[in-house]
Design a protein around this motif. Structure first.
Motif, short mmCIF file in Angstrom:
data_model
loop_
_atom_site.label_atom_id
_atom_site.label_comp_id
_atom_site.label_asym_id
_atom_site.label_seq_id
_atom_site.Cartn_x
_atom_site.Cartn_y
_atom_site.Cartn_z
N LEU A 168 42.33 8.59 18.30
CA LEU A 168 43.05 9.11 17.14
C LEU A 168 43.84 8.03 16.42
CD1 LEU A 168 44.48 12.54 18.39
CD2 LEU A 168 42.60 12.15 16.79
N PHE A 169 44.43 7.11 17.17
CA PHE A 169 45.22 6.05 16.57
C PHE A 169 44.35 4.98 15.93
CE2 PHE A 169 48.49 7.33 19.84
CZ PHE A 169 49.31 7.94 18.93
N VAL A 170 43.20 4.73 16.49
CA VAL A 170 42.32 3.65 16.01
C VAL A 170 41.42 4.09 14.86
CG1 VAL A 170 40.46 2.11 16.75
CG2 VAL A 170 42.41 2.47 18.23
N ALA A 171 41.14 5.36 14.72
CA ALA A 171 40.21 5.84 13.69
C ALA A 171 40.60 5.41 12.28
CB ALA A 171 40.06 7.36 13.79
N PRO A 172 41.87 5.53 11.85
CA PRO A 172 42.22 5.09 10.50
C PRO A 172 42.02 3.59 10.29
CG PRO A 172 43.97 6.46 11.41
CD PRO A 172 42.99 6.19 12.51
N ILE A 173 42.28 2.83 11.32
CA ILE A 173 42.09 1.38 11.22
C ILE A 173 40.61 1.06 11.11
CG2 ILE A 173 42.44 -0.81 12.42
CD1 ILE A 173 45.01 0.46 13.59
N ARG A 174 39.78 1.77 11.87
CA ARG A 174 38.34 1.57 11.77
C ARG A 174 37.83 1.91 10.37
NH1 ARG A 174 36.39 4.11 17.50
NH2 ARG A 174 36.95 2.32 18.77
N ARG A 175 38.35 2.98 9.77
CA ARG A 175 37.95 3.34 8.40
C ARG A 175 38.33 2.23 7.43
NH1 ARG A 175 40.13 8.52 9.71
NH2 ARG A 175 41.96 8.04 8.44
N LEU A 176 39.52 1.67 7.60
CA LEU A 176 39.98 0.59 6.73
C LEU A 176 39.11 -0.65 6.90
CD1 LEU A 176 42.10 -0.36 4.70
CD2 LEU A 176 43.51 -1.05 6.63
N ILE A 177 38.78 -0.99 8.12
CA ILE A 177 37.90 -2.14 8.37
C ILE A 177 36.54 -1.93 7.75
CG2 ILE A 177 36.66 -3.40 10.19
CD1 ILE A 177 39.17 -2.97 11.96
N SER A 178 35.99 -0.75 7.90
CA SER A 178 34.68 -0.43 7.33
C SER A 178 34.71 -0.51 5.80
CB SER A 178 34.25 0.96 7.78
OG SER A 178 33.05 1.33 7.18
N ALA A 179 35.77 0.01 5.20
CA ALA A 179 35.89 -0.03 3.74
C ALA A 179 36.06 -1.48 3.26
CB ALA A 179 37.07 0.82 3.29
N ALA A 180 36.82 -2.28 3.98
CA ALA A 180 37.00 -3.69 3.60
C ALA A 180 35.66 -4.44 3.68
CB ALA A 180 38.03 -4.35 4.51
N GLN A 181 34.84 -4.11 4.66
CA GLN A 181 33.52 -4.74 4.76
C GLN A 181 32.63 -4.34 3.58
OE1 GLN A 181 32.42 -3.43 8.69
NE2 GLN A 181 33.15 -5.32 9.65
N GLU A 182 32.74 -3.09 3.14
CA GLU A 182 31.98 -2.63 1.97
C GLU A 182 32.41 -3.39 0.72
OE1 GLU A 182 29.43 -0.36 1.33
OE2 GLU A 182 29.18 -0.56 3.49
N VAL A 183 33.72 -3.59 0.56
CA VAL A 183 34.22 -4.35 -0.59
C VAL A 183 33.72 -5.78 -0.51
CG1 VAL A 183 36.31 -5.25 -1.68
CG2 VAL A 183 36.21 -2.87 -0.99
N ALA A 184 33.70 -6.36 0.68
CA ALA A 184 33.20 -7.72 0.84
C ALA A 184 31.74 -7.83 0.44
CB ALA A 184 33.39 -8.18 2.29
N ARG A 185 30.98 -6.76 0.61
CA ARG A 185 29.56 -6.75 0.21
C ARG A 185 29.40 -6.50 -1.29
NH1 ARG A 185 29.03 -2.99 4.68
NH2 ARG A 185 28.71 -4.22 6.55
N GLY A 186 30.50 -6.22 -1.99
CA GLY A 186 30.44 -6.01 -3.44
C GLY A 186 30.54 -4.57 -3.89
N ASN A 187 30.70 -3.64 -2.96
CA ASN A 187 30.83 -2.23 -3.32
C ASN A 187 32.29 -1.91 -3.61
OD1 ASN A 187 30.72 0.51 -3.62
ND2 ASN A 187 30.18 0.96 -1.51
N LEU A 188 32.64 -1.89 -4.90
CA LEU A 188 34.03 -1.62 -5.28
C LEU A 188 34.29 -0.14 -5.50
CD1 LEU A 188 34.60 -4.60 -7.73
CD2 LEU A 188 35.28 -4.40 -5.33
N LYS A 189 33.30 0.70 -5.27
CA LYS A 189 33.47 2.14 -5.46
C LYS A 189 33.93 2.83 -4.18
CE LYS A 189 30.00 2.49 -9.09
NZ LYS A 189 30.93 2.48 -10.17
N VAL A 190 34.07 2.10 -3.09
CA VAL A 190 34.47 2.69 -1.82
C VAL A 190 35.92 3.18 -1.91
CG1 VAL A 190 35.20 0.51 -0.78
CG2 VAL A 190 34.46 2.35 0.68
#
Length: 142
Positions: A23-45
Motif C-alpha cells: 500500500l505504501f509503495v504503490a503510489p511511488i511505483r505509479r510515479l516511477i512508471s509515469a516518469a519513465q513514460e515522460v522520459a520516452r516522450g509521452n507527455l500525455k501521461v
C-alpha cells in the motif's frame, strides 16, 4: 500444537506486513512508471490523485501540472517552428521570382539571406559558391 499456532501467527504477521508495504509503495511505483513514460516522450501521461496519500497526492498533482505545461510548451514550439518554415519557404519563393538582387540582414547587420539574382550580380559562380556567403554572420559596413 502451540508451534503450529505460532507459525500461523508468524505467517499472518508477515502477510499483513507485506500487504501494508504494498500500500505504501504503490503510489511511488505509479510515479516511477509515469516518469519513465515522460522520459520516452509521452507527455500525455497523468497520475491518479487519490485521497489519503498525503504528500504523494500533492506530488502527483504537481507531476500532472508539470506534464501539462511541458506538453503545452512543446506544442507551441512545434507550431512556431512550422510557421517559421512556412514563412521561410514563402520568402524564398518570392525572392526566386524577383529580378533585383536582394540581400537580407539581421538587426546586427549580418547577412542572413542572398537571392539568386544577388548571387549572379555579385559574381558568385559554381567555381566559388561561398563567395557571397563568406561574410555571412559578420556585420556589414553602414
Amino acid at each position: 500444537m502451540y508451534f503450529m499456532i505460532s507459525l500461523t501467527a508468524l505467517f499472518a504477521a508477515i502477510w499483513i506486513g507485506l500487504w501494508f508495504a504494498g500500500l505504501f509503495v504503490a503510489p511511488i511505483r505509479r510515479l516511477i512508471s509515469a516518469a519513465q513514460e515522460v522520459a520516452r516522450g509521452n507527455l500525455k501521461v497523468q497520475l491518479p490523485i487519490r485521497r489519503g496519500e498525503g504528500d504523494l497526492r500533492r506530488l502527483s498533482a504537481n507531476f500532472n501540472a508539470m506534464t501539462k505545461e511541458l506538453e503545452s510548451q512543446r506544442t507551441e514550439l512545434v507550431t512556431t517552428n512550422r510557421q517559421l518554415s512556412e514563412r521561410r519557404r514563402f520568402m524564398e519563393a518570392v525572392l526566386s521570382g524577383v529580378s533585383a538582387g536582394v540581400i537580407g540582414l539581421d538587426r546586427d547587420g549580418r547577412v542572413t539571406l542572398v537571392s539568386r539574382s544577388a548571387e549572379s550580380l555579385l559574381g558568385c559562380t559554381d567555381q566559388a559558391p561561398n563567395r557571397c556567403h563568406e561574410q555571412a554572420g559578420e556585420p556589414q559596413a553602414d
